[in-house]
Scaffold this active site. Structure first.
Site, short mmCIF file in Angstrom:
data_model
loop_
_atom_site.label_atom_id
_atom_site.label_comp_id
_atom_site.label_asym_id
_atom_site.label_seq_id
_atom_site.Cartn_x
_atom_site.Cartn_y
_atom_site.Cartn_z
N LYS A 6 33.53 24.43 0.53
CA LYS A 6 33.53 23.02 0.68
C LYS A 6 35.01 22.55 1.23
O LYS A 6 36.04 23.27 0.79
CB LYS A 6 33.56 22.39 -0.58
CG LYS A 6 33.46 21.02 -0.79
CD LYS A 6 34.18 20.29 -1.84
CE LYS A 6 35.57 20.16 -1.35
NZ LYS A 6 36.47 19.14 -2.56
N ARG A 61 0.76 -1.28 -0.04
CA ARG A 61 0.00 0.05 0.17
C ARG A 61 0.98 1.30 -0.03
O ARG A 61 0.33 2.41 -0.23
CB ARG A 61 -0.98 -0.04 1.32
CG ARG A 61 -2.19 -0.87 1.02
CD ARG A 61 -3.00 -1.22 2.08
NE ARG A 61 -2.36 -2.00 3.23
CZ ARG A 61 -2.77 -2.14 4.47
NH1 ARG A 61 -3.77 -1.38 4.76
NH2 ARG A 61 -2.26 -2.99 5.16
C1 UD1 Z 1 -1.19 -8.37 11.20
C2 UD1 Z 1 -2.09 -9.44 11.97
C3 UD1 Z 1 -3.43 -8.88 12.33
C4 UD1 Z 1 -3.02 -7.73 13.18
C5 UD1 Z 1 -2.39 -6.71 12.60
C6 UD1 Z 1 -1.64 -5.67 13.13
C7 UD1 Z 1 -1.77 -11.72 10.99
C8 UD1 Z 1 -2.38 -13.02 10.06
N1 UD1 Z 1 -2.49 -10.61 11.16
O1 UD1 Z 1 -2.27 -8.24 9.93
O2 UD1 Z 1 -4.09 -9.79 13.40
O3 UD1 Z 1 -4.22 -6.95 13.59
O4 UD1 Z 1 -1.06 -7.41 11.93
O5 UD1 Z 1 -1.04 -4.75 12.41
O6 UD1 Z 1 -0.50 -11.68 11.49
N2 UD1 Z 1 5.16 -9.94 6.61
C9 UD1 Z 1 6.37 -10.54 6.36
N3 UD1 Z 1 6.06 -11.82 5.66
C10 UD1 Z 1 5.03 -12.11 5.40
C11 UD1 Z 1 3.86 -11.83 5.62
C12 UD1 Z 1 3.83 -10.32 6.31
O7 UD1 Z 1 7.35 -10.24 6.51
O8 UD1 Z 1 4.97 -13.39 4.80
C13 UD1 Z 1 5.32 -8.61 7.34
C14 UD1 Z 1 4.52 -7.39 6.49
O9 UD1 Z 1 5.67 -6.91 5.66
C15 UD1 Z 1 4.11 -6.58 7.33
C16 UD1 Z 1 3.76 -7.61 8.56
O10 UD1 Z 1 4.49 -8.66 8.39
O11 UD1 Z 1 5.19 -5.63 8.10
C17 UD1 Z 1 2.46 -7.80 8.97
O12 UD1 Z 1 1.93 -8.42 7.79
P1 UD1 Z 1 0.47 -8.05 7.13
O13 UD1 Z 1 0.11 -9.49 6.28
O14 UD1 Z 1 0.45 -6.53 6.70
O15 UD1 Z 1 -0.51 -8.47 8.51
P2 UD1 Z 1 -1.63 -7.44 8.61
O16 UD1 Z 1 -2.74 -7.46 7.78
O17 UD1 Z 1 -1.20 -6.12 9.01
CA CA Z 2 -0.01 -4.24 8.70
#
Ligand code: UD1
Ligand code: CA
Length: 462
Positions: A364, A23
């Site tokens: 500089k 995003r």
């Molecule tokens: C996650 C939580 C949600 C919580 C929210 C808070 C899960 C399934 N959900 O949702 O319950 O309310 O955070 O912000 O955990 N990332 C990785 N590798 C991956 C997937 C994600 O490094 O394979 C990192 C993403 O870059 C991000 C973070 O983990 O920084 C969160 O991942 P994202 O998929 O955005 O989870 P949310 O939808 O934010």
């Molecule tokens: Ca997130």
């Protein structure tokens, strides 16, 4: 009652930072986007360091090298990295750290790299709560007015934790819940990795959810506790550029407020000043509108910084005036100096006391000693200039021969005439003068007047 003493049991921090952050609509990994001059992940690393963990393990993936560099810059040898090749969910991200953490018999504090505002007190409270409840997993939750998008904390009729449900997988009733999962957890390492084996990608996104671990631990007879945080703002992550700008704005306002209230700095218009949180400014200094102060800049007392000035990683003494639209980078200006308007000081430019650099002057890697002046249209590069010397308008140190940079030395009490070209390497002796338009290719002895192209000694001034 704290049965498990945190200080006796090692703590490992796990930062999840493998994702791109779709995003943000960027080619850069989200955690590398800057807030107040530092990448987002730097804030998280600085905060967890205060907990004195045994190690800080970061899960990297997208732009792994750059993310590693950003973490190393803060944590040094405390930092280690594991790579998540494909982003298959937050559970899978943690799975990448199995080898490093599974048998550590430690507490694992897991959080994301994009929550820069998280405070160390809150993390301490979570750990404290975890130890007191003897839980295998403790979740930091907060209540939000608008919980849209977050995983919800689902409790039973007794208020006991049951599970976390993601927004996309939640039913109507679950979506009404305002208590959300912050994404910050404390785990017993073994319980975490045992439960992770049982996580399946059975959800709307087909991802391995870390959040499922809580339910699995519960089903296996373990305790899951929830610590309800008081401040929703500090756990909010940054997902879009609009949110990034909001954070920037909030941070900026609080830094400026602190400078006004605690340090006695005057801001003509606090809503149009851009001051890094690392900057120090002395009392009675006046900051005019549209001034940007970046990095670890230190400004002394009683200075006046006029509009449109940028100062980056520099140090200013007391009673320094910087006139409009000047740029000062990696430089040092001692007390009672004046700079600008439209001056550019960079790469270790040093002005000693009462030196003056005026309109359209670039300095500089040069030092101007006490009381020396370069008032107009001049370039001084790789130069050392003595005390009380006057550099006439249009003077240029010709420091670059196309291959190498050379030094210019101008001694004390010299009068460099307008439009003098100093072809470096060259030295101008004390008390000498160059006539207007001189092209100085050879060293000028002390007490002499040179003129011409190339400049020749015309007379002894003594
Ligand atoms: C996650 C939580 C949600 C919580 C929210 C808070 C899960 C399934 N959900 O949702 O319950 O309310 O955070 O912000 O955990 N990332 C990785 N590798 C991956 C997937 C994600 O490094 O394979 C990192 C993403 O870059 C991000 C973070 O983990 O920084 C969160 O991942 P994202 O998929 O955005 O989870 P949310 O939808 O934010
Ligand atoms: Ca997130």
């Amino acid at each position: 009652m704290s049965n498990n003493n945190t200080s006796s049991r090692p703590l490992n921090v796990l930062i999840i930072a493998a994702g791109l952050g779709t995003r943000m609509k960027s080619k850069r990994a989200k955690v590398l986007h800057e807030l107040g001059g530092s990448p987002l992940i730097a804030y998280v690393v600085r905060t967890v360091q205060v907990l004195e963990p045994q190690s800080i393990v970061t899960v990297v993936g997208y732009q792994a090298e750059e993310v590693e560099r950003a973490v190393l810059a803060e944590a040094g040898e405390l930092a280690s990295f594991v790579v998540q090749e494909q982003q298959r969910g937050t559970g899978d991200a943690v799975e990448s750290a199995r080898k490093v953490l599974e048998n550590s018999q430690s507490l694992v504090l897991a959080l994301y790299g994009d929550v820069p505002m998280i405070r160390v007190e809150t993390l301490r409270n979570l750990i404290e709560h975890h130890n007191q409840t003897g839980a295998a997993c403790s979740i930091l939750s907060v209540r939000l007015e608008n919980p849209t998008g977050y995983g919800r904390i689902i409790r039973d009729s007794n208020g006991e934790f049951r599970k976390i449900v993601e927004q996309r997988d939640a039913n109507e009733e679950e979506r009404q819940v305002r208590e959300i999962n912050s994404g910050i957890y404390c785990f017993e390492s073994k319980a975490l990795f045992d439960a992770l084996r049982k996580v399946e990608p059975k959800n709307e996104q087909g991802e391995y959810y870390l959040t499922d671990v809580a339910e699995i631990i519960l089903a296996a007879g373990g305790t899951v506790s929830v610590y309800v945080g008081k401040d929703a703002h500090e756990v909010s992550g940054i997902n879009t550029r609009a949110e990034l700008a909001e954070f920037e704005n909030r941070m900026r306002r609080s830094a400026i407020r602190k400078l006004m209230i605690e340090s006695g700095v005057t801001f003509i218009d606090p809503s149009h000043a851009y001051i890094s949180a690392d900057a120090q400014i002395g009392r009675d200094t006046i900051i005019h509108p549209n001034v940007t102060i970046e990095g670890k800049t230190i400004i002394g007392e009683g200075c006046v910084i006029r509009s449109g000035v940028r100062i980056t990683n520099s140090r200013l003494g007391e009673a320094v005036t910087v006139k409009d639209h000047s740029i000062i980078v990696d430089s040092e200006i001692e007390s009672n100096c004046a700079v600008g308007p439209f001056a550019h000081l960079r790469m270790n430019a040093v002005l000693e006391e009462k030196a003056t650099v005026g309109n359209f002057v670039e300095v500089k890697k040069s030092r101007l000693k006490r009381g020396t002046k370069a008032m107009h249209l001049t370039y001084l590069g790789d130069a050392t200039i003595g005390e009380r010397t006057n550099i006439g308008a249009g003077t240029i140190t010709c420091n670059y021969d196309g291959k190498n940079k050379h030094e210019t030395i101008i001694e004390d009490d010299v009068k460099v005439g307008s439009d003098t070209m100093l072809v470096a390497p060259v030295r101008v002796g004390a008390r000498s003068m160059t006539a207007a338009g001189s092209v100085v290719t050879k060293d000028v002895p002390p007490d002499s007047l040179v003129a011409g192209v190339p400049a020749k000694v015309k007379k002894n001034l003594k």
